[in-house]
Design a protein around this motif. Structure first.
Motif, PDB file in Angstrom:
ATOM      1  N   HIS A   1       6.024   0.519   8.898  1.00  0.00           N
ATOM      2  CA  HIS A   1       4.682   0.177   8.507  1.00  0.00           C
ATOM      3  C   HIS A   1       3.942   0.696   9.563  1.00  0.00           C
ATOM      4  O   HIS A   1       4.152   0.792  10.664  1.00  0.00           O
ATOM      5  N   GLU A   2       2.618   1.217   9.054  1.00  0.00           N
ATOM      6  CA  GLU A   2       1.792   2.004   9.826  1.00  0.00           C
ATOM      7  C   GLU A   2       1.290   1.164  11.266  1.00  0.00           C
ATOM      8  O   GLU A   2       0.900   2.077  12.099  1.00  0.00           O
ATOM      9  N   ALA A   3       0.879   0.017  10.933  1.00  0.00           N
ATOM     10  CA  ALA A   3       0.546  -0.844  12.146  1.00  0.00           C
ATOM     11  C   ALA A   3       1.486  -0.820  13.184  1.00  0.00           C
ATOM     12  O   ALA A   3       1.145  -0.781  14.434  1.00  0.00           O
ATOM     13  N   LYS A   4       2.894  -0.743  13.005  1.00  0.00           N
ATOM     14  CA  LYS A   4       3.945  -0.908  13.775  1.00  0.00           C
ATOM     15  C   LYS A   4       4.246   0.685  14.524  1.00  0.00           C
ATOM     16  O   LYS A   4       4.161   0.822  15.753  1.00  0.00           O
ATOM     17  N   ILE A   5       3.852   1.593  13.562  1.00  0.00           N
ATOM     18  CA  ILE A   5       3.890   2.882  14.359  1.00  0.00           C
ATOM     19  C   ILE A   5       2.991   3.374  15.267  1.00  0.00           C
ATOM     20  O   ILE A   5       2.867   3.657  16.394  1.00  0.00           O
TER      21      ILE A   5
ATOM     22  N   LYS B   1      10.032   6.940   6.656  1.00  0.00           N
ATOM     23  CA  LYS B   1      11.028   6.173   6.912  1.00  0.00           C
ATOM     24  C   LYS B   1      10.769   4.808   6.910  1.00  0.00           C
ATOM     25  O   LYS B   1      11.529   3.766   7.340  1.00  0.00           O
ATOM     26  N   ASN B   2       9.604   4.423   6.174  1.00  0.00           N
ATOM     27  CA  ASN B   2       9.380   3.119   5.788  1.00  0.00           C
ATOM     28  C   ASN B   2       9.069   2.054   6.861  1.00  0.00           C
ATOM     29  O   ASN B   2       9.231   0.858   6.762  1.00  0.00           O
TER      30      ASN B   2
ATOM     31  N   LYS C   1     -24.220   5.030   0.631  1.00  0.00           N
ATOM     32  CA  LYS C   1     -24.402   6.655   0.219  1.00  0.00           C
ATOM     33  C   LYS C   1     -22.960   7.109  -0.381  1.00  0.00           C
ATOM     34  O   LYS C   1     -22.995   8.312  -0.592  1.00  0.00           O
ATOM     35  N   GLN C   2     -22.119   6.308  -0.499  1.00  0.00           N
ATOM     36  CA  GLN C   2     -20.859   6.468  -1.033  1.00  0.00           C
ATOM     37  C   GLN C   2     -20.125   8.019  -0.221  1.00  0.00           C
ATOM     38  O   GLN C   2     -19.564   8.615  -0.948  1.00  0.00           O
ATOM     39  N   VAL C   3     -20.118   7.673   1.114  1.00  0.00           N
ATOM     40  CA  VAL C   3     -19.435   8.356   1.942  1.00  0.00           C
ATOM     41  C   VAL C   3     -17.948   7.958   2.060  1.00  0.00           C
ATOM     42  O   VAL C   3     -17.541   7.368   3.020  1.00  0.00           O
ATOM     43  N   GLY C   4     -17.175   8.270   1.190  1.00  0.00           N
ATOM     44  CA  GLY C   4     -15.800   7.562   1.101  1.00  0.00           C
ATOM     45  C   GLY C   4     -14.967   8.804   1.328  1.00  0.00           C
ATOM     46  O   GLY C   4     -15.285  10.155   0.901  1.00  0.00           O
ATOM     47  N   GLU C   5     -13.814   8.545   1.935  1.00  0.00           N
ATOM     48  CA  GLU C   5     -12.634   9.445   2.190  1.00  0.00           C
ATOM     49  C   GLU C   5     -11.886   9.668   0.703  1.00  0.00           C
ATOM     50  O   GLU C   5     -11.494   9.056  -0.209  1.00  0.00           O
ATOM     51  N   ASP C   6     -11.734  10.946   0.487  1.00  0.00           N
ATOM     52  CA  ASP C   6     -10.953  11.578  -0.585  1.00  0.00           C
ATOM     53  C   ASP C   6      -9.485  11.571  -0.202  1.00  0.00           C
ATOM     54  O   ASP C   6      -9.285  12.547   0.473  1.00  0.00           O
ATOM     55  N   ILE C   7      -8.756  10.739  -0.631  1.00  0.00           N
ATOM     56  CA  ILE C   7      -7.206  10.760  -0.236  1.00  0.00           C
ATOM     57  C   ILE C   7      -6.454  11.330  -1.033  1.00  0.00           C
ATOM     58  O   ILE C   7      -6.505  11.331  -2.411  1.00  0.00           O
ATOM     59  N   ARG C   8      -5.762  12.350  -0.532  1.00  0.00           N
ATOM     60  CA  ARG C   8      -4.430  13.224  -1.360  1.00  0.00           C
ATOM     61  C   ARG C   8      -3.192  12.362  -1.424  1.00  0.00           C
ATOM     62  O   ARG C   8      -2.955  11.495  -0.473  1.00  0.00           O
ATOM     63  N   ASP C   9      -2.747  12.193  -2.540  1.00  0.00           N
ATOM     64  CA  ASP C   9      -1.547  11.421  -2.803  1.00  0.00           C
ATOM     65  C   ASP C   9      -0.288  12.254  -2.325  1.00  0.00           C
ATOM     66  O   ASP C   9       0.180  13.149  -2.560  1.00  0.00           O
ATOM     67  N   LEU C  10       0.395  11.541  -1.203  1.00  0.00           N
ATOM     68  CA  LEU C  10       1.174  12.351  -0.144  1.00  0.00           C
ATOM     69  C   LEU C  10       2.453  11.346  -0.483  1.00  0.00           C
ATOM     70  O   LEU C  10       3.643  11.757   0.281  1.00  0.00           O
ATOM     71  N   GLY C  11       2.505  10.099  -1.213  1.00  0.00           N
ATOM     72  CA  GLY C  11       3.371   9.427  -1.603  1.00  0.00           C
ATOM     73  C   GLY C  11       3.911   8.547  -0.427  1.00  0.00           C
ATOM     74  O   GLY C  11       4.943   7.951  -0.324  1.00  0.00           O
TER      75      GLY C  11
ATOM     76  N   LEU D   1      10.624  14.629   7.926  1.00  0.00           N
ATOM     77  CA  LEU D   1      10.406  14.071   6.224  1.00  0.00           C
ATOM     78  C   LEU D   1       8.929  14.388   6.122  1.00  0.00           C
ATOM     79  O   LEU D   1       8.655  14.850   4.818  1.00  0.00           O
ATOM     80  N   MET D   2       8.170  14.522   7.076  1.00  0.00           N
ATOM     81  CA  MET D   2       6.696  14.860   6.660  1.00  0.00           C
ATOM     82  C   MET D   2       5.886  14.987   7.981  1.00  0.00           C
ATOM     83  O   MET D   2       6.231  14.408   9.117  1.00  0.00           O
ATOM     84  N   SER D   3       5.127  16.191   8.194  1.00  0.00           N
ATOM     85  CA  SER D   3       4.363  16.188   9.582  1.00  0.00           C
ATOM     86  C   SER D   3       2.999  16.065   9.083  1.00  0.00           C
ATOM     87  O   SER D   3       2.647  16.033   7.968  1.00  0.00           O
ATOM     88  N   PRO D   4       2.185  15.366  10.178  1.00  0.00           N
ATOM     89  CA  PRO D   4       2.281  15.260  11.525  1.00  0.00           C
ATOM     90  C   PRO D   4       3.554  14.007  11.857  1.00  0.00           C
ATOM     91  O   PRO D   4       3.779  13.444  10.715  1.00  0.00           O
ATOM     92  N   LEU D   5       3.887  13.849  13.010  1.00  0.00           N
ATOM     93  CA  LEU D   5       5.192  13.203  13.212  1.00  0.00           C
ATOM     94  C   LEU D   5       4.904  11.388  12.768  1.00  0.00           C
ATOM     95  O   LEU D   5       5.647  10.840  12.398  1.00  0.00           O
ATOM     96  N   HIS D   6       3.513  11.130  12.787  1.00  0.00           N
ATOM     97  CA  HIS D   6       3.309   9.670  12.384  1.00  0.00           C
ATOM     98  C   HIS D   6       3.678   9.618  11.001  1.00  0.00           C
ATOM     99  O   HIS D   6       3.935   8.494  10.333  1.00  0.00           O
ATOM    100  N   HIS D   7       3.600  10.499  10.016  1.00  0.00           N
ATOM    101  CA  HIS D   7       3.870  10.467   8.681  1.00  0.00           C
ATOM    102  C   HIS D   7       5.395  10.690   8.413  1.00  0.00           C
ATOM    103  O   HIS D   7       5.628   9.942   7.487  1.00  0.00           O
TER     104      HIS D   7
END
Length: 409
Positions: free
Chosen positions: A383-387, A380-381, A52-62, A369-375
């Motif tokens: 990896h999201e899996a470690k976060i 701070k580089n 159905k092409q129900v895909g997430e539209d991602i904003r580029d937050l860098g 640097l960015m919110s929410p806190l996980h961002h």
């Protein structure tokens, strides 16, 4: 439904049918079926969403690896809701007021989240459902929950005399004891205050000059605030793979333990906590909830094959809020839901400080640097899996602290 069938079979002395009288058995079966549903049918849902092409539209937050997620199917919360409701309908007592209230909450907030995702995906409106409509929906379910918990005759606390309390023994069966002499079911607006010796607070005494008949106003407003805050906090937490689902699973398991202890007169007496008749039935819902969260992680763990969307995150947060209210542990939310709390707090601090410094210095400054806190940690580089793993560990520690409040006073 199966509970009533096997209850009938047990009345006919069919061998083995009596096992459905045990909450522990039905809770285990609910968790198993919930896991089975999410893992088995999750793949089919992902395939259907891709079709159905129900895909997430991602904003580029860098953020590193962010744009690779573009097009990942969203609205996966549908499978979470199904995996919660189906086992609950099969194994729980549907005439239980707490179970009925959680089913209504799940459907209500699931519909709000679904509408938000639908507008984003199919109407190509990145804003989704207007904020005012979300608030109206959250206030609506808050009113239903608040009025039910306050006015329903089946929502009571069973008070135990000191002499009766000393004679209560731990039982082998899961079902609550009958109410012998020395017990009295009363309507009560008391709740648990963590870390305090005499750890009960009555909403009717918050405003001394307010007549007791108007206590419902205070209580309903508190319920609305809690449901709105926790559902939105869970929504904000759902920003990286596996974070919201894993954290919610930890919280759900903790609430299952609290519901079981408060719903058993023997354990409640031993721990000197409020005994809430019929509450133990919520354990079936809680284990289905935990199974749905863990099963969803099969596909949502890094790298995610599907996102839950607002369909899932708003629902998970709302369920957690209502569970905490039913168990009368809503004041424990800042501890138990500490991950949600710091996530939404980081956003509030960031926005407030930015506006303040912009007004005072002419340019906005940031705390993170960015919110929410996980961002912030992603910036701070790390990896999201470690976060996510570290947030889960923090969530487990907070859950242990929440359980410790049963004796830590």
């Amino acid at each position: 439904m199966l509970y009533y069938l096997f209850n009938y079979l047990d009345s006919l002395d069919v061998p083995g049918a009596g096992v459905f009288q045990y909450i522990s058995f039905r809770a285990g079966m609910a968790a198993f079926l919930s896991l089975l549903i999410t893992i088995t049918f999750g793949k089919n849902l992902i395939h259907a969403l891709r079709k159905k092409q129900v895909g997430e539209d991602i904003r580029d937050l860098g953020l590193e690896g962010q744009m690779q997620k573009k097009g990942t199917p969203t609205m996966g919360g549908i499978i979470i809701i199904a995996a919660i409701l189906i086992p609950t309908l099969l194994f729980a007592k549907l005439d239980n007021v707490y179970v009925a209230l959680l089913i209504i909450t799940t459907c209500w907030l699931g519909l709000i989240g679904f509408l938000d995702d639908y507008i984003k995906v199919f109407r190509k409106n990145k804003e989704g459902l207007a904020g005012r409509f979300k608030i109206v929906g959250q206030v609506g379910i808050g009113l239903i929950v608040g009025f039910t918990l306050y006015f329903n005759d089946n929502v009571v606390v069973r008070e135990v005399s000191a002499s009766t309390r000393s004679s209560v023994q731990v039982q082998d069966a899961d079902e609550s004891l009958e109410s012998p002499a020395g017990y009295q079911d009363v309507k009560s607006t008391t709740t648990t205050v963590p870390f305090v010796k005499n750890n009960e607070m009555d909403y009717s005494k918050i405003i001394p000059f307010l007549p007791a008949e108007y206590t419902w106003i205070i209580y309903v407003l508190v319920v609305i605030l809690i449901i709105t805050a926790v559902s939105n906090a869970a929504n904000i937490t759902d920003g990286i793979d596996g974070l919201a689902a894993g954290t919610s699973g930890i919280i759900g398991l903790t609430l299952a333990i609290l519901a079981y202890l408060s719903g058993r007169i023997d354990f409640a007496s031993y721990l000197n906590i409020m005994y809430i008749p019929n509450l133990a039935e919520l354990v079936i819902f809680c284990t289905a909830f935990v199974g749905a969260c863990l099963g969803f992680l099969w596909y949502n763990a890094y790298p995610a094959q599907v996102f839950m969307g607002d369909t899932g995150s708003l629902t998970l947060g709302g369920i957690i809020a209502v569970l905490a209210l039913a168990v009368r542990k809503e004041l424990l939310i800042p501890v138990l839901c500490g991950i949600f709390f710091v996530e939404i707090l980081s956003v509030m601090l960031q926005v407030s400080y930015f506006k303040y410094t912009k007004k005072k210095y002419g340019e906005g400054r940031r705390i993170f640097l960015m919110s929410p806190l996980h961002h912030h940690y992603q910036k701070k580089n790390i990896h999201e899996a470690k976060i996510v793993a570290r947030f889960w560990i923090a969530g487990i520690l907070l859950a242990i602290l929440a359980l410790a409040t049963l004796k830590l006073r």
